[in-house]
Design a protein around this motif. Structure first.
Motif, PDB file in Angstrom:
ATOM      1  N   GLY A   2       0.819  -1.197   0.000  1.00 35.11           N
ATOM      2  CA  GLY A   2       0.000   0.000   0.000  1.00 35.11           C
ATOM      3  C   GLY A   2       0.859   1.255   0.000  1.00 35.11           C
ATOM      4  O   GLY A   2       2.040   1.219   0.361  1.00 35.11           O
ATOM      5  N   VAL A   3       0.260   2.369  -0.377  1.00 38.29           N
ATOM      6  CA  VAL A   3       0.982   3.636  -0.419  1.00 38.29           C
ATOM      7  C   VAL A   3       1.475   4.019   0.973  1.00 38.29           C
ATOM      8  O   VAL A   3       2.600   4.495   1.137  1.00 38.29           O
ATOM      9  CB  VAL A   3       0.088   4.752  -1.015  1.00 38.29           C
ATOM     10  N   GLU A   4       0.645   3.789   1.989  1.00 35.72           N
ATOM     11  CA  GLU A   4       1.036   4.095   3.363  1.00 35.72           C
ATOM     12  C   GLU A   4       2.265   3.275   3.776  1.00 35.72           C
ATOM     13  O   GLU A   4       3.176   3.778   4.426  1.00 35.72           O
ATOM     14  CB  GLU A   4      -0.132   3.826   4.321  1.00 35.72           C
ATOM     15  N   ALA A   5       2.304   2.016   3.371  1.00 36.03           N
ATOM     16  CA  ALA A   5       3.461   1.165   3.675  1.00 36.03           C
ATOM     17  C   ALA A   5       4.714   1.686   2.979  1.00 36.03           C
ATOM     18  O   ALA A   5       5.819   1.624   3.533  1.00 36.03           O
ATOM     19  CB  ALA A   5       3.181  -0.273   3.253  1.00 36.03           C
ATOM     20  N   VAL A   6       4.547   2.211   1.773  1.00 40.88           N
ATOM     21  CA  VAL A   6       5.682   2.789   1.047  1.00 40.88           C
ATOM     22  C   VAL A   6       6.245   3.971   1.834  1.00 40.88           C
ATOM     23  O   VAL A   6       7.456   4.065   2.053  1.00 40.88           O
ATOM     24  CB  VAL A   6       5.274   3.221  -0.383  1.00 40.88           C
TER      25      VAL A   6
END
Length: 166
Positions: free
Chosen positions: A140-144
């Motif tokens: 996910g973008v948040e994980a990135v």
């Protein structure tokens, strides 16, 4: 996978793969060789490529890993030759300091966990946006953003521990 489908999917990525490899090995000819090697490996395993949802991400991951392996091999060879104490009289203090910083930074990057290293490389070296990185690494973008922040913090801490101010 048929020949034309392989060409449409992978061979058209050659320039992009070459840029990725060149950003790691810093040698255009070596980067071209690595791209040819990866394309050959992909071709030889073309029957298994249907299972991958994002073939571009696979190719980028393969070229990056192959380039890093190449650097590691060269680093091991240079350590064995132990020529690090020889400095050309043409080198300035600044150039030597930059070389040392680059050496420490590369070592610190290689110590990062795999996902953090990949996210850092794709963002800082390749200039990908977070959404693109999320697709490439399958997160996910948040994980990135979290992994990028952790990677930066860890690199800063590692360099400071080695007495290198950043």
């Amino acid at each position: 996978m048929q020949k034309q489908e392989f060409i449409d999917t992978f061979v058209c990525l050659s320039n992009k793969l070459e840029r990725v490899a060149c950003s790691v090995v810093h040698d255009e000819q070596e980067a071209k060789d690595l791209v040819q090697e990866v394309l050959l490996r992909l071709w030889l395993s073309r029957d298994k490529l249907e299972q991958y949802v994002r073939p571009e991400a696979l190719a980028i991951k393969m070229i990056k890993n192959r380039a890093i392996d190449k650097l590691r091999k060269e680093e091991r060879l240079s350590r064995n030759e132990d020529l690090s104490g020889i400095v050309s009289p043409m080198d300035t203090d600044t150039t030597i300091e930059q070389m040392e910083l680059g050496k420490h930074l590369r070592a610190a990057i290689l110590q990062l966990p795999r996902l953090q290293r990949m996210v850092f490389f794709l963002k800082e070296v390749q200039g990908y946006e977070a959404e693109e990185i999320a697709q490439i690494v399958g997160a996910g973008v948040e994980a990135v953003y979290n992994n990028l922040s952790r990677a930066r913090r860890r690199l800063r801490e590692t360099l400071l521990l080695n007495g290198i101010g950043v």
